[in-house]
Design a protein around this motif. Structure first.
Motif, PDB file in Angstrom:
ATOM      1  N   LYS A  63       8.093 -21.292 -57.892  1.00 42.03           N
ATOM      2  CA  LYS A  63       9.064 -20.307 -58.350  1.00 42.03           C
ATOM      3  C   LYS A  63       8.383 -18.948 -58.579  1.00 42.03           C
ATOM      4  N   GLY A  64       7.216 -18.999 -59.201  1.00 43.59           N
ATOM      5  CA  GLY A  64       6.470 -17.761 -59.475  1.00 43.59           C
ATOM      6  C   GLY A  64       6.074 -17.055 -58.186  1.00 43.59           C
ATOM      7  N   VAL A  65       5.603 -17.842 -57.194  1.00 45.59           N
ATOM      8  CA  VAL A  65       5.198 -17.246 -55.914  1.00 45.59           C
ATOM      9  C   VAL A  65       6.414 -16.605 -55.258  1.00 45.59           C
ATOM     10  N   SER A  66       7.536 -17.328 -55.284  1.00 45.38           N
ATOM     11  CA  SER A  66       8.761 -16.827 -54.642  1.00 45.38           C
ATOM     12  C   SER A  66       9.217 -15.522 -55.301  1.00 45.38           C
ATOM     13  N   GLU A  67       9.180 -15.479 -56.627  1.00 41.89           N
ATOM     14  CA  GLU A  67       9.625 -14.269 -57.345  1.00 41.89           C
ATOM     15  C   GLU A  67       8.771 -13.065 -56.969  1.00 41.89           C
ATOM     16  N   ARG A  68       7.473 -13.276 -56.909  1.00 42.98           N
ATOM     17  CA  ARG A  68       6.583 -12.143 -56.593  1.00 42.98           C
ATOM     18  C   ARG A  68       6.758 -11.715 -55.142  1.00 42.98           C
ATOM     19  N   LEU A  69       6.935 -12.698 -54.272  1.00 41.90           N
ATOM     20  CA  LEU A  69       7.107 -12.388 -52.859  1.00 41.90           C
ATOM     21  C   LEU A  69       8.415 -11.643 -52.607  1.00 41.90           C
ATOM     22  N   ASN A  70       9.442 -11.963 -53.382  1.00 35.36           N
ATOM     23  CA  ASN A  70      10.757 -11.338 -53.176  1.00 35.36           C
ATOM     24  C   ASN A  70      10.857  -9.936 -53.772  1.00 35.36           C
ATOM     25  N   ARG A  71       9.863  -9.537 -54.555  1.00 34.46           N
ATOM     26  CA  ARG A  71       9.850  -8.144 -55.038  1.00 34.46           C
ATOM     27  C   ARG A  71       9.306  -7.263 -53.923  1.00 34.46           C
ATOM     28  N   CYS A  72      10.101  -7.078 -52.894  1.00 36.03           N
ATOM     29  CA  CYS A  72       9.655  -6.314 -51.722  1.00 36.03           C
ATOM     30  C   CYS A  72      10.886  -5.858 -50.960  1.00 36.03           C
ATOM     31  N   VAL A  86      -2.132  -5.342 -39.680  1.00 39.18           N
ATOM     32  CA  VAL A  86      -1.643  -6.599 -40.271  1.00 39.18           C
ATOM     33  C   VAL A  86      -0.124  -6.671 -40.095  1.00 39.18           C
ATOM     34  N   LYS A  87       0.359  -7.790 -39.586  1.00 35.67           N
ATOM     35  CA  LYS A  87       1.800  -7.938 -39.359  1.00 35.67           C
ATOM     36  C   LYS A  87       2.448  -8.378 -40.659  1.00 35.67           C
ATOM     37  N   VAL A  88       2.518  -7.422 -41.584  1.00 32.14           N
ATOM     38  CA  VAL A  88       2.932  -7.743 -42.949  1.00 32.14           C
ATOM     39  C   VAL A  88       4.337  -8.351 -42.994  1.00 32.14           C
ATOM     40  N   LEU A  89       5.276  -7.754 -42.255  1.00 36.35           N
ATOM     41  CA  LEU A  89       6.649  -8.263 -42.342  1.00 36.35           C
ATOM     42  C   LEU A  89       6.777  -9.660 -41.742  1.00 36.35           C
ATOM     43  N   ASP A  90       6.084  -9.903 -40.638  1.00 32.83           N
ATOM     44  CA  ASP A  90       6.117 -11.251 -40.043  1.00 32.83           C
ATOM     45  C   ASP A  90       5.594 -12.262 -41.071  1.00 32.83           C
ATOM     46  N   ILE A  91       4.509 -11.876 -41.745  1.00 35.01           N
ATOM     47  CA  ILE A  91       3.887 -12.773 -42.731  1.00 35.01           C
ATOM     48  C   ILE A  91       4.859 -13.035 -43.890  1.00 35.01           C
ATOM     49  N   PHE A  92       5.471 -11.950 -44.406  1.00 30.16           N
ATOM     50  CA  PHE A  92       6.376 -12.115 -45.553  1.00 30.16           C
ATOM     51  C   PHE A  92       7.590 -12.971 -45.181  1.00 30.16           C
ATOM     52  N   LEU A  93       8.152 -12.738 -43.978  1.00 32.82           N
ATOM     53  CA  LEU A  93       9.350 -13.505 -43.586  1.00 32.82           C
ATOM     54  C   LEU A  93       9.002 -14.984 -43.401  1.00 32.82           C
ATOM     55  N   LYS A  94       7.854 -15.248 -42.793  1.00 33.10           N
ATOM     56  CA  LYS A  94       7.457 -16.651 -42.609  1.00 33.10           C
ATOM     57  C   LYS A  94       7.180 -17.307 -43.963  1.00 33.10           C
ATOM     58  N   ALA A  95       6.538 -16.549 -44.851  1.00 35.95           N
ATOM     59  CA  ALA A  95       6.238 -17.106 -46.183  1.00 35.95           C
ATOM     60  C   ALA A  95       7.537 -17.418 -46.937  1.00 35.95           C
ATOM     61  N   ARG A  96       8.533 -16.548 -46.789  1.00 37.80           N
ATOM     62  CA  ARG A  96       9.818 -16.821 -47.463  1.00 37.80           C
ATOM     63  C   ARG A  96      10.470 -18.068 -46.880  1.00 37.80           C
ATOM     64  N   ALA A  97      10.335 -18.245 -45.552  1.00 34.84           N
ATOM     65  CA  ALA A  97      10.899 -19.451 -44.924  1.00 34.84           C
ATOM     66  C   ALA A  97      10.177 -20.700 -45.447  1.00 34.84           C
ATOM     67  N   ILE A  98       8.873 -20.590 -45.607  1.00 27.94           N
ATOM     68  CA  ILE A  98       8.092 -21.735 -46.115  1.00 27.94           C
ATOM     69  C   ILE A  98       8.555 -22.084 -47.531  1.00 27.94           C
TER      70      ILE A  98
END
Ligand code: SF4
Ligand code: SF4
Length: 433
Positions: A63-72, A86-98
């Motif tokens: 939950k904590g990881v998700s909250e920090r990741l979603n502040r973007c 660095v393909k930051v957006l690709d990384i963030f979108l994949k991380a959110r899917a994970i």
């Protein structure tokens, strides 16, 4: 919930992409969130550091990881200025899917994304009903901007000033259309997008007028769906893939030469996000996605780069209306389109283009970010509003209906008498009746 094997594979892919970050911190200078909060956790470098330990952290504190990741805001300012690519957006979108695959979605998100958005005919019905009854809950806020605010205190609207839903969405005005290519010899598929369809139908009308005026054929299928960005940014691959499949069926790639949209976010999503999220699923959809995404262009980009217009710069008269232009992140940073709308605007008589400082600073909407972090979104938006106000312009133009929503809110709350218009509307008007 995604299988553990899939999650482990995605985590490995992310780790491969993340090693490219050399922790230089250059993303700090351009991150609109960091400019407001000064928190390292809000900037790309801080989020990448968090994700580096994702496989461990995800099980310890998902939950904590998700909250920090979603502040973007997913604005891509960091990626556009990253010296290491660095393909930051690709990384963030994949991380959110994970994370969404591991944790599941909240019932509210499931209802909105899978129950409503991913069922286009039902989504149309819901918004048509909402449009009919919206006046019961709202009252006029700013006459020039045509905004409304909540009549009573409601958690849904809060203190937002909104551009109301159109009483007649574009799909009800013109459900479908097919016209042959004229002298241009080009036929485009026209992807309307939810915001233009339901809130700004005049932008769709203007787009068709411009295409007709330049003798471009149009393929406009009925029953179009959302491009899927709300689902992708929530990590909901189920709703996202359903929407992509639906749109692929509505737009058979051999029926037109170019897929055109007037929404920077839709263009960027189809061209950049669809291939990234379909590339590694090994399904036969991948090839169809690749072909359609390669054919997708923003309307301004299409007119200048593909159709080959050479608009002649007009000489502004002494009574020309001052107009300023905001660069949508999804147009400039994602697709490199920023000269084209300006060239079209400069060809319009009766206006003069006044550049604002930092025209490509993010407006702060960030799609669903503004729903979850309205205070932060407003702070970024207020900074942008001040940049607009400093130009003294009477009209703010841009190329994305999502940015238009944010500007309606911020300018209206500031009491400004500035119209918010899409650049293609101004250009369409310059072509005469
Ligand atoms: S994401 Fe790019 S700009 Fe940010 S710290 Fe890493 S290498 Fe530097
Ligand atoms: S995408 Fe935008 S808001 Fe998110 S970290 Fe990068 S610059 Fe900051």
């Amino acid at each position: 919930m995604a299988g553990m094997k899939d999650l482990a594979r995605l985590v490995r892919e992310l780790e491969d992409q993340m090693v490219v970050c050399m922790r230089c911190g250059m993303c700090q200078a351009v991150c609109p969130l960091y400019a407001e909060t000064g928190r390292e956790a809000d900037v790309a470098r801080g989020k990448l550091a968090l994700l580096e330990g994702l496989s461990k952290e995800m099980f310890r504190d998902p939950k904590g990881v998700s909250e920090r990741l979603n502040r973007c805001l997913l604005c891509g300012s960091c990626a556009a200025n990253c010296p290491s690519g660095v393909k930051v957006l690709d990384i963030f979108l994949k991380a959110r899917a994970i994370l969404a695959g591991y944790m599941g979605l909240s019932p509210v998100k499931k209802l909105i994304l899978r129950g409503i958005l991913a069922n286009p005919a039902f989504f149309d019905k819901v918004t048509e009903w909402a449009a009919r009854f919206q006046d019961l809950f709202t009252e006029p806020a700013n006459e020039v901007l045509g905004t409304s605010c909540a009549r009573f205190t409601t958690p849904l609207l809060g203190d937002r000033h909104i551009k109301p839903l159109a009483l007649k969405p574009f799909h009800a005005e013109l459900p479908a259309l097919e016209t042959p290519p004229g002298t241009s010899g080009i036929k485009v598929g026209f992807f309307v997008g939810c915001l233009i369809d339901k809130i700004f139908p005049s932008v769709a009308r203007a787009t068709l007028k411009v295409l007709r005026s330049h003798e471009v054929g149009v393929y406009l299928p009925d029953n179009q769906a959302c491009c899927g960005i709300p689902a992708a940014s929530s990590g909901d691959m189920t709703a996202f893939k359903k929407l992509v499949r639906h749109n692929l069926d509505r737009f058979p790639v051999d029926r037109f030469d170019v897929l055109v949209t007037s929404c920077a976010t839709c263009t960027s999503t189809i061209r950049k996000v669809w291939p990234v999220l379909f590339s590694d699923d090994g399904s036969p959809m991948g090839e169809r996605v690749r072909r359609l995404s390669e054919k997708t262009m923003d309307i301004h980009e299409f007119l200048i780069r593909r159709l080959g217009l050479h608009p002649v710069e007009a000489v502004p008269s002494s009574d020309a209306v001052a107009v300023t232009y905001h660069d949508p992140c999804h147009l400039k940073k994602s697709l490199g389109v920023f000269e084209e709308p300006r060239r079209l605007l400069k060809s319009c008589s009766g206006i003069r283009l006044v550049e604002m400082a930092q025209s490509d600073w993010c407006c702060g909407l960030g799609g669903s970010f503004s729903l979850e972090h309205y205070d932060l979104s407003s702070r970024v938006g207020r900074r942008k509003r001040d940049m607009v106000a400093a130009t003294g312009a009477h009209i703010l133009t841009t190329g994305c209906p999502a940015c238009m929503i944010q500007f309606h809110d911020r300018l209206s709350q500031a009491g400004d008498a500035v119209q918010v218009r899409h650049a293609i509307e101004i250009y369409a008007e310059s072509l005469g009746p």
